[in-house]
Motif scaffolding. Structure first.
Motif, PDB file in Angstrom:
ATOM      1  N   SER A   1       0.830  -1.211   0.000  1.00 26.86           N
ATOM      2  CA  SER A   1       0.000   0.000   0.000  1.00 26.86           C
ATOM      3  C   SER A   1       0.869   1.267   0.000  1.00 26.86           C
ATOM      4  O   SER A   1       1.993   1.241   0.520  1.00 26.86           O
ATOM      5  N   GLN A   2       0.348   2.332  -0.563  1.00 22.51           N
ATOM      6  CA  GLN A   2       1.142   3.567  -0.741  1.00 22.51           C
ATOM      7  C   GLN A   2       1.552   4.177   0.590  1.00 22.51           C
ATOM      8  O   GLN A   2       2.578   4.837   0.682  1.00 22.51           O
ATOM      9  N   ASP A   3       0.760   3.941   1.626  1.00 21.59           N
ATOM     10  CA  ASP A   3       1.152   4.531   2.922  1.00 21.59           C
ATOM     11  C   ASP A   3       2.111   3.616   3.685  1.00 21.59           C
ATOM     12  O   ASP A   3       2.472   3.891   4.825  1.00 21.59           O
ATOM     13  N   GLY A   4       2.534   2.519   3.052  1.00 19.02           N
ATOM     14  CA  GLY A   4       3.564   1.669   3.658  1.00 19.02           C
ATOM     15  C   GLY A   4       3.064   0.827   4.816  1.00 19.02           C
ATOM     16  O   GLY A   4       3.848   0.211   5.526  1.00 19.02           O
ATOM     17  N   THR A   5       1.746   0.742   5.007  1.00 24.33           N
ATOM     18  CA  THR A   5       1.247  -0.118   6.084  1.00 24.33           C
ATOM     19  C   THR A   5       1.289  -1.570   5.610  1.00 24.33           C
ATOM     20  O   THR A   5       1.563  -1.845   4.452  1.00 24.33           O
TER      21      THR A   5
ATOM     22  N   THR B   1      -3.941  -6.927  -4.040  1.00 25.89           N
ATOM     23  CA  THR B   1      -3.776  -7.996  -5.033  1.00 25.89           C
ATOM     24  C   THR B   1      -5.022  -8.032  -5.910  1.00 25.89           C
ATOM     25  O   THR B   1      -5.988  -7.297  -5.648  1.00 25.89           O
ATOM     26  N   ALA B   2      -4.992  -8.918  -6.903  1.00 26.26           N
ATOM     27  CA  ALA B   2      -6.160  -9.060  -7.777  1.00 26.26           C
ATOM     28  C   ALA B   2      -7.371  -9.571  -7.006  1.00 26.26           C
ATOM     29  O   ALA B   2      -8.501  -9.504  -7.482  1.00 26.26           O
ATOM     30  N   LEU B   3      -7.134 -10.101  -5.809  1.00 23.28           N
ATOM     31  CA  LEU B   3      -8.242 -10.613  -4.998  1.00 23.28           C
ATOM     32  C   LEU B   3      -8.697  -9.609  -3.951  1.00 23.28           C
ATOM     33  O   LEU B   3      -9.487  -9.923  -3.083  1.00 23.28           O
ATOM     34  N   GLY B   4      -8.150  -8.417  -4.002  1.00 22.51           N
ATOM     35  CA  GLY B   4      -8.478  -7.417  -2.984  1.00 22.51           C
ATOM     36  C   GLY B   4      -7.289  -7.209  -2.071  1.00 22.51           C
ATOM     37  O   GLY B   4      -6.170  -7.642  -2.381  1.00 22.51           O
TER      38      GLY B   4
ATOM     39  N   VAL C   1      -4.834  -7.689   1.146  1.00 28.70           N
ATOM     40  CA  VAL C   1      -4.409  -8.822   1.978  1.00 28.70           C
ATOM     41  C   VAL C   1      -3.553  -8.267   3.111  1.00 28.70           C
ATOM     42  O   VAL C   1      -2.598  -7.532   2.859  1.00 28.70           O
ATOM     43  N   PRO C   2      -3.899  -8.606   4.368  1.00 23.45           N
ATOM     44  CA  PRO C   2      -3.056  -8.142   5.476  1.00 23.45           C
ATOM     45  C   PRO C   2      -1.795  -8.987   5.572  1.00 23.45           C
ATOM     46  O   PRO C   2      -1.811 -10.167   5.220  1.00 23.45           O
ATOM     47  N   CYS C   3      -0.709  -8.388   6.002  1.00 24.40           N
ATOM     48  CA  CYS C   3       0.559  -9.131   6.077  1.00 24.40           C
ATOM     49  C   CYS C   3       1.374  -8.588   7.239  1.00 24.40           C
ATOM     50  O   CYS C   3       1.700  -7.404   7.265  1.00 24.40           O
TER      51      CYS C   3
ATOM     52  N   ALA D   1       6.833   1.375   0.424  1.00 23.53           N
ATOM     53  CA  ALA D   1       5.496   1.766  -0.024  1.00 23.53           C
ATOM     54  C   ALA D   1       5.411   1.704  -1.545  1.00 23.53           C
ATOM     55  O   ALA D   1       6.317   2.142  -2.247  1.00 23.53           O
ATOM     56  N   GLY D   2       4.362   1.120  -2.043  1.00 24.55           N
ATOM     57  CA  GLY D   2       4.126   1.080  -3.487  1.00 24.55           C
ATOM     58  C   GLY D   2       4.890   0.003  -4.234  1.00 24.55           C
ATOM     59  O   GLY D   2       4.689  -0.180  -5.435  1.00 24.55           O
TER      60      GLY D   2
END
Ligand SMILES: Nc1ncnc2c1ncn2[C@@H]1O[C@H](COP(=O)(O)OP(=O)(O)OP(=O)(O)O)[C@@H](O)[C@H]1O
Length: 353
Positions: free
Chosen positions: A246-250, A255-258, A260-262, A270-271
């Motif tokens: 994610s752009q905010d680096g969280t 992904t293509a599936l939406g 995903v937390p990691c 980020a990005g």
């Protein structure tokens, strides 16, 4: 204090072009159990043979209990390295009884007491007079292990010790062999191509491919956070997806599936475009989950249902995901199921190893 230190070991067999082991470095702490894990031909037996002194490295050094046994200028032969070996086929002497197998080559004054001591450790007291052919596979393995421990070796090397045992005995012997090695206070290196053996028995696992170390870590680290695609696929099952941090680096990956937390945020910018490994265990059935898919096929194994779920990706294409479903669930092919993703078994993986 390390009992085993391998520094930049390379071994190329005569008549071959590619090294069987490339630039391998490894430190093994005293009293720990390490497994060299990888597919056939990855160089694990060669590493064991270099440690034992059955082969000599072309480059690098090996030290055991702080003493160099092999480098450019030093060569200590196998019998002087203080090593105990357990071979795949146990290699017991068929014409010697259990007592003499275990005491073979041990000539010290305390021979009788020491043999009885190790037989007690491996739970074979009372079997001294039996011959190998009068023993079960598990008992033969105990004898082989006892024999390897009699001389109080610095290091015990075990080459695929479980491969001749049937499934139930294998599970029992994993626990037993670990107990025996720990009680003996030995430092041990196992060679295995079986991820379950490796996960169950080791303090540390060294995953190898084509002579190169791919990852060194505890069983939990290797399983939860594989560093590259090879480790993710070799140690357990895995779904590999492309994604973008994610752009905010969280710790969220699109992904293509939406999303995903990691939790495993190493090397993330980020990005950045990355590959992620999602273990089948990290997808949990949940009616409110944002991933919805159709059951394409499944296998009921008793412990778990291995299901392949077809999910419509943002590109419009269907993507298959391997999912573990609780065996209680009554699923059918064609059912639509919703999932949520738990972050604990999601890891960013390198695509090239
Ligand atoms: N004596 C030898 N001479 C030439 N090449 C060898 C020799 N022993 C092994 N090799 C090669 O070295 C590479 C590594 O072999 P090694 O036996 O160490 O792998 P491994 O991971 O233990 O495989 P396996 O699980 O099948 O025993 C392979 O490509 C193999 O063909």
């Amino acid at each position: 204090m390390y009992d085993i230190e391998l520094k930049r070991i390379t071994k190329t067999y005569l008549g071959t072009d590619e090294p069987a082991v490339k630039n391998l470095s490894l430190n093994v702490e005293k009293g720990s159990i390490v497994t060299l894990l990888g597919p056939s031909g990855c160089g694990k037996s060669t590493t064991l043979r270099l440690l034992a002194g059955f082969e000599r490295a072309n480059a690098g050094s090996i030290a055991l209990a702080g003493k160099v046994v092999s480098d450019e200028n030093t060569w200590i032969p196998p019998e002087k390295r203080g090593i105990g070996m357990v071979f795949q086929d146990y290699a017991l002497f068929p014409h010697l009884n259990v007592f003499d197998n275990v005491g073979f080559g041990y000539k010290a004054k305390d021979r009788r007491a020491r043999v009885m001591e190790v037989l007690e450790l491996v739970n074979l007291k009372g079997y001294e007079k039996r011959y190998p052919y009068e023993l079960s596979g598990g008992q033969q393995q105990r004898v082989a292990l006892a024999r390897a421990l009699t001389r109080r070796p610095v290091v015990v090397l075990l080459d695929e010790p479980f491969s001749n045992l049937d499934a139930d005995l294998r599970v029992t012997m994993r626990v037993e062999v670990k107990r025996i090695i720990k009680e003996a206070g030995a430092t041990a290196i196992f060679v295995s191509h079986d991820q379950k053996d490796a996960l169950a028995i080791s303090d540390k696992i060294v995953v190898m491919k084509e002579g190169v170390v791919q990852q060194i870590g505890s069983p939990r680290e290797i399983y939860q956070y594989p560093q590259n695609r090879f480790v993710a696929g070799f140690v357990g099952q895995s779904n590999i997806l492309k994604g973008q941090i994610s752009q905010d680096g969280t710790s969220v990956i699109t992904t293509a599936l939406g999303t995903v937390p990691c939790n495993h945020t190493h090397c993330m910018c980020a990005g950045e475009e990355v590959c992620i490994s999602i273990r089948p265990d990290s997808l949990e059935m949940d009616t409110k989950g944002h991933i919805r898919g159709r059951v394409k096929e499944f296998t009921y194994t008793g412990e778990v249902i291995d299901a392949v779920i077809g999910i419509e990706a943002s590109s419009g294409e269907e993507q298959s995901l391997l999912v573990h479903i609780h065996p209680d669930e009554d699923i059918r092919v064609g059912d639509t199921i919703s999932f949520k993703i738990l972050p604990n078994f999601v890891a960013v993986v390198k695509s090239e190893e």
